[in-house]
Design an enzyme around this catalytic site. Structure first.
Site, short mmCIF file in Angstrom:
data_model
loop_
_atom_site.label_atom_id
_atom_site.label_comp_id
_atom_site.label_asym_id
_atom_site.label_seq_id
_atom_site.Cartn_x
_atom_site.Cartn_y
_atom_site.Cartn_z
CB SER A 1 -11.15 1.06 9.19
OG SER A 1 -10.48 1.07 7.95
CB ALA A 2 -13.79 1.56 4.33
CG ASP A 3 -8.58 -0.66 5.99
OD1 ASP A 3 -8.80 -0.06 4.92
OD2 ASP A 3 -7.61 -0.42 6.74
CB VAL B 1 -5.83 -1.88 4.24
CG1 VAL B 1 -6.28 -3.32 4.13
CG2 VAL B 1 -4.52 -1.77 5.02
CE LYS C 1 -6.79 7.05 5.79
NZ LYS C 1 -7.21 7.38 7.16
CE LYS D 1 0.24 1.64 14.64
NZ LYS D 1 0.25 2.32 13.36
CD GLU E 1 -1.09 0.69 3.64
OE1 GLU E 1 -1.60 1.81 3.45
OE2 GLU E 1 -1.23 0.05 4.69
CG ASP F 1 -13.53 6.40 12.86
OD1 ASP F 1 -13.45 5.66 11.85
OD2 ASP F 1 -12.68 7.27 13.14
N1 PSU Z 1 -2.60 1.52 10.56
C1 PSU Z 1 -1.26 1.66 10.67
N2 PSU Z 1 -0.58 2.36 9.74
C2 PSU Z 1 -1.20 2.90 8.66
C3 PSU Z 1 -2.61 2.72 8.53
C4 PSU Z 1 -3.26 2.03 9.50
O1 PSU Z 1 -0.69 1.17 11.63
O2 PSU Z 1 -0.54 3.54 7.83
C5 PSU Z 1 -3.31 3.25 7.31
C6 PSU Z 1 -3.62 2.11 6.34
O3 PSU Z 1 -3.51 2.60 5.01
C7 PSU Z 1 -5.06 1.76 6.64
C8 PSU Z 1 -5.61 3.14 6.96
O4 PSU Z 1 -5.76 1.16 5.58
O5 PSU Z 1 -4.58 3.78 7.69
C9 PSU Z 1 -6.88 3.06 7.74
O6 PSU Z 1 -7.45 4.34 7.85
P1 PSU Z 1 -8.92 4.52 8.46
O7 PSU Z 1 -8.75 4.15 9.90
O8 PSU Z 1 -9.21 5.97 8.24
O9 PSU Z 1 -9.82 3.60 7.71
MN MN Z 2 -12.36 6.05 10.07
#
Ligand code: PSU
Ligand code: MN
Length: 302
Positions: free
Chosen positions: A139-141, A105, A85, A158, A24, A137
């Site tokens: 994540s879409a992941d 991701v 992003k 994390k 990524e 909140d």
């Molecule tokens: N967690 C990490 N490092 C990162 C990310 C997540 O430890 O760089 C990044 C990844 O690209 C992940 C994104 O897909 O943050 C998730 O963001 P959000 O929580 O806004 O969905």
């Molecule tokens: Mn989010």
């Protein structure tokens, strides 16, 4: 027609049926500071090559969806500010409007699948944030893992996230969560979060087989392969807990929301640990690159 721009290396690997690992780019633009971001991106690519696979770092550059970046492109992306992003929602729009964006991701999984790449290495995935019952909140992941058939190798989630809730959502979505070589689900900076992972596997061959079997069974989606950080690089949860609480408090005070939350927290933790969080992050990404390469080599055999 979807405009995929393959690097020379990746194009050749596709032609030869060689092992390929997707990587990524949000980790480069929003996850680490310059110049360590570019150094790490290069080190991860080198680790993939050393492990017998070809790296394909994915990003959108001026509207071109790139599968594999050359050295100059990595450097440009690593230095650029105001890069979008990208996740599932804004990915196509970025290409259509000719802009530059880094793939999370979720977006990297989508691009990897379009490019026929079945495995992807990263640091950690996005998950359910603490307080999600108020902020919503998530994540879409997580949903992407349920939809798109790519196996994602990360070091778990994390502790800035709510790990038990993240595991619950993954279970609801039917995502296989596989701890690699241990029983516990890893917590990014430490080898265990204190909870068992639903599945344990000890070989790359089993992981590749389970991936293919899901597709054969008509089950959509990928797999989360949770690979623990090397023991020597661990940061203990006791040291991190107050720092994470501080970072979360700062985010609230600064009114951070939506896609800014994760990058903000990563940056604050980097500052508050005086860079120690970054050293651990680099060690675990390299470790994930090795495991993803082993899985990619299994796929290349079949
Ligand atoms: N967690 C990490 N490092 C990162 C990310 C997540 O430890 O760089 C990044 C990844 O690209 C992940 C994104 O897909 O943050 C998730 O963001 P959000 O929580 O806004 O969905
Ligand atoms: Mn989010």
């Amino acid at each position: 027609m979807i405009p995929l721009n393959f690097s020379q290396d990746v194009a050749l690997a596709r032609k030869n049926g060689d092992a390929i690992v997707a990587l990524e780019s949000t980790i480069i633009t929003h996850g680490m500071p310059y110049p360590q971001n570019v150094e790490t991106a290069r080190a991860v690519e080198a680790e993939v090559r050393k492990s017998g696979a070809v790296p394909a770092t994915i990003a959108v550059l001026d509207g071109d969806l790139c599968i594999g970046l050359n050295d100059a492109q990595l450097e440009t992306l690593g230095q650029a500010s105001h890069v979008a992003k990208l996740s599932r929602g804004d990915f196509a729009a970025c290409i259509a409007t000719g802009k530059t964006g880094a793939t999370t991701v979720a977006a990297t999984m989508i691009a990897a699948h379009l490019a026929g790449i079945k495995v992807f290495a990263t640091g950690g995935i996005g998950g359910v944030h603490r307080g999600a019952e108020i902020s919503f909140d998530i994540s879409a992941d997580l949903r992407e893992l349920a939809l798109t058939p790519v196996s994602v190798v990360g070091a778990g989630a994390k502790a800035i996230l709510d790990i038990p809730k993240t595991l619950e959502v993954l279970e609801t979505l039917g995502v296989p969560v596989i701890a690699f070589g241990q029983d516990d689900f890893p917590a990014f900076w430490s080898q265990s979060c204190g909870l068992a992972a639903p599945i344990r596997m000890d070989s790359a061959a089993q992981i590749a087989r389970a991936h293919d079997l899901r597709a054969e069974m008509g089950l959509p989606g990928g797999q989360l392969v949770a690979n623990p950080i090397p023991k020597s690089a661990e940061i203990s949860a006791d040291i991190l807990a107050p720092i994470i609480n501080q970072a979360l408090q700062d985010a609230q005070n600064d009114g951070i929301n939506a896609k800014a939350v994760t990058p903000y927290l990563l940056k604050r933790i980097f500052e508050l640990t005086e860079g120690k969080s970054l050293a651990a992050n680099i060690a675990l990404v390299l470790n994930n690159a090795r495991v993803a390469s082993a899985i990619a080599r299994e796929f290349a055999k079949s």
